[in-house]
Design an enzyme around this catalytic site. Structure first.
Site, PDB file in Angstrom:
ATOM      1  N   SER A   5       0.822  -1.144  -0.037  1.00 37.14           N
ATOM      2  CA  SER A   5      -0.083   0.183  -0.129  1.00 37.14           C
ATOM      3  C   SER A   5       0.879   1.159  -0.118  1.00 37.14           C
ATOM      4  O   SER A   5       2.099   1.287   0.246  1.00 37.14           O
ATOM      5  CB  SER A   5      -0.827  -0.009   1.252  1.00 37.14           C
ATOM      6  N   ASP A  34      -0.632  -1.256  -4.255  1.00 33.51           N
ATOM      7  CA  ASP A  34      -2.329  -1.517  -3.853  1.00 33.51           C
ATOM      8  C   ASP A  34      -2.819  -0.061  -3.645  1.00 33.51           C
ATOM      9  O   ASP A  34      -2.080   0.880  -3.008  1.00 33.51           O
ATOM     10  CB  ASP A  34      -2.183  -2.122  -2.402  1.00 33.51           C
ATOM     11  N   GLY A  45     -10.569  -3.263   6.278  1.00 37.09           N
ATOM     12  CA  GLY A  45     -10.556  -3.440   7.634  1.00 37.09           C
ATOM     13  C   GLY A  45     -11.011  -4.557   8.607  1.00 37.09           C
ATOM     14  O   GLY A  45     -11.623  -5.246   7.917  1.00 37.09           O
ATOM     15  N   ILE A  79      -6.205  -9.607   0.823  1.00 33.07           N
ATOM     16  CA  ILE A  79      -6.028  -9.870   2.402  1.00 33.07           C
ATOM     17  C   ILE A  79      -5.089  -9.165   3.005  1.00 33.07           C
ATOM     18  O   ILE A  79      -3.890  -9.542   2.909  1.00 33.07           O
ATOM     19  CB  ILE A  79      -6.063 -11.234   2.368  1.00 33.07           C
TER      20      ILE A  79
HETATM   21  O1  G3H Z   1      -6.597  -1.389   1.298  1.00 33.95           O
HETATM   22  C1  G3H Z   1      -5.782  -1.150   2.325  1.00 33.95           C
HETATM   23  C2  G3H Z   1      -4.889  -2.045   2.929  1.00 33.95           C
HETATM   24  O2  G3H Z   1      -5.440  -2.685   3.837  1.00 33.95           O
HETATM   25  C3  G3H Z   1      -3.604  -1.171   3.398  1.00 33.95           C
HETATM   26  O3  G3H Z   1      -3.810  -0.567   4.570  1.00 33.95           O
HETATM   27  O4  G3H Z   1      -2.825   1.565   4.272  1.00 33.95           O
HETATM   28  O5  G3H Z   1      -2.939   0.804   6.459  1.00 33.95           O
HETATM   29  O6  G3H Z   1      -1.268  -0.140   4.691  1.00 33.95           O
HETATM   30  P1  G3H Z   1      -2.693   0.439   4.985  1.00 33.95           P
HETATM   31  P1  13P Z   2      -8.772  -6.427   4.159  1.00 35.17           P
HETATM   32  O1  13P Z   2      -8.927  -5.088   5.090  1.00 35.17           O
HETATM   33  O2  13P Z   2     -10.486  -6.782   4.188  1.00 35.17           O
HETATM   34  O3  13P Z   2      -7.893  -7.243   4.575  1.00 35.17           O
HETATM   35  O4  13P Z   2      -8.789  -6.030   2.792  1.00 35.17           O
HETATM   36  C1  13P Z   2      -7.353  -5.549   2.208  1.00 35.17           C
HETATM   37  C2  13P Z   2      -7.486  -4.980   0.926  1.00 35.17           C
HETATM   38  O5  13P Z   2      -8.511  -5.026   0.170  1.00 35.17           O
HETATM   39  C3  13P Z   2      -6.041  -4.317   0.360  1.00 35.17           C
HETATM   40  O6  13P Z   2      -6.515  -3.613  -0.677  1.00 35.17           O
HETATM   41 ZN    ZN Z   3      -8.435  -2.815  -0.862  1.00 31.55          ZN
END
Ligand code: G3H
Ligand code: 13P
Ligand code: ZN
Length: 332
Positions: free
Chosen positions: A56, A93, A190, A276
């Site tokens: 991410s 991501d 989340g 995930i």
């Molecule tokens: O969809 C988002 C992911 O769960 C990434 O989360 O921006 O806290 O790394 P993060």
């Molecule tokens: P979750 O929060 O359900 O694990 O989803 C992760 C996600 O979509 C990352 O892009």
């Molecule tokens: Zn996502």
């Protein structure tokens, strides 16, 4: 400029074509550090599964892009050393702009997501098209998104979801040239996806949330036959880890995730990538909290990060084998 090809990575094109045909989904697991990455690779080699290592924007800021690129190179060598050259994708991501996507493409990523889902439709098309034009020059594949998921993703959060409109998908895919499309059919980001009040109890007394909108998914499939579809927000929120976290001093409120059976059903359709992240966070946090409580004298990080890594590995193996169906498909 570093091409992903120099790092031994692959893009998603072949992987997705095989997954759609074979009725399984590729795991897209988020990682931010070495232990998470080790667990993902160990699990995917042990189950002979292809894998998407997902970064991410938050992870990029946390871990540094130069380190991430070299970790990806190391991952390819590590998989080889473990005995199976599984196909590995390094994926951005929720890319928020052309510039973020370009930075990643220039730094060895083999796949990027441009998430224009919160923009007006025409703006989403314009930015996605721009990323595709740049990415395809380097044979990097691109994921776009239509529809909005509830929950928090990076700094963007949405209280409510807007399902993908099937009548838009053909137009979006043909105007942008994306290689895959993330859709909104009832999953959310989340650990807090459904409250117990939103669920019903099945015969075994287990809380079951409202079913994903398989009707929308199948309408999309009809309009885009064989086209790779992506599901975000697909953690199942394992109750054993929620319990473990709370038992050892944590304070999570009750929440229910996406049932594994529904993910299995989705994976048999055109859904060929399942994201995930939260489940990994829960497994790691639960294990570390348990060790801190049980061994308060322990202060060697390897003594709690190691077991957390093992718990993650076991969870990912289970997902590959029993949920996504990707196990055994690494060398298809
Ligand atoms: O969809 C988002 C992911 O769960 C990434 O989360 O921006 O806290 O790394 P993060
Ligand atoms: P979750 O929060 O359900 O694990 O989803 C992760 C996600 O979509 C990352 O892009
Ligand atoms: Zn996502």
């Amino acid at each position: 400029m570093t091409s992903y090809k120099e790092l031994g990575l692959v893009n998603t094109r072949d992987m997705f074509a095989k997954a759609v045909k074979g009725g399984y989904a590729i795991p897209a697991y988020n990682f931010n550090n070495m232990e998470q990455m080790q667990a993902i690779v160990q699990a995917c080699v042990a189950t002979k599964s292809p894998v998407i290592l997902q970064v991410s924007r938050g992870a990029r800021d946390y871990a540094n892009i130069n380190l991430l690129r070299n970790m990806a190179r190391g991952v390819v060598e590590y998989a080889h050393e473990l005995g199976c050259d599984i196909p590995i994708v390094l994926h951005l991501d929720h890319g928020d702009s052309f510039q973020t996507c370009k930075d990643c493409i220039d730094n060895g990523f083999s796949s990027v997501m441009i998430d224009g889902s919160s923009l007006p439709y025409e703006e989403n098309i314009a930015v996605t098209r721009k990323v595709v034009e740049y990415a395809h020059q380097f044979d990097v594949t691109v994921e776009g998104e239509l529809g909005v998921l509830a929950g928090i993703e990076d700094e963007v959060s949405s209280a409510t979801s807007h399902y993908t409109k099937p009548e838009e998908v053909e137009d979006f895919v043909s105007k942008t040239g994306v290689d895959s499309l993330a859709i909104s059919v009832g999953t959310s980001h989340g650990a807090y996806k459904f409250t117990p009040e939103q669920c019903t109890r099945n015969a075994e007394g287990i809380l079951v949330p409202p079913e994903l909108r398989f009707d929308i998914l199948s309408e999309i499939e009809k309009r885009l036959p064989g086209f790779p579809i992506v599901l975000h927000g697909s953690s199942s929120v394992p109750q054993e880890y929620v319990k473990m976290i709370n038992e050892f001093g944590g304070k999570l409120t009750d929440s229910v995730g996406i049932p594994e059976e529904q993910l299995r059903k989705a994976a048999k359709s055109a859904v060929c990538k399942i994201n995930i992240d939260s489940d990994g966070r829960l497994a790691m946090t639960g294990t570390i909290r348990r060790i801190f409580a049980e061994k308060p004298g322990e202060f060697d990080p390897r003594k709690y990060l190691g077991p957390a890594r093992d718990a993650l590995k076991e969870m990912y193996m289970h997902k590959n084998i029993d949920v996504l169906g990707s196990a055994g498909h690494a060398l298809d």
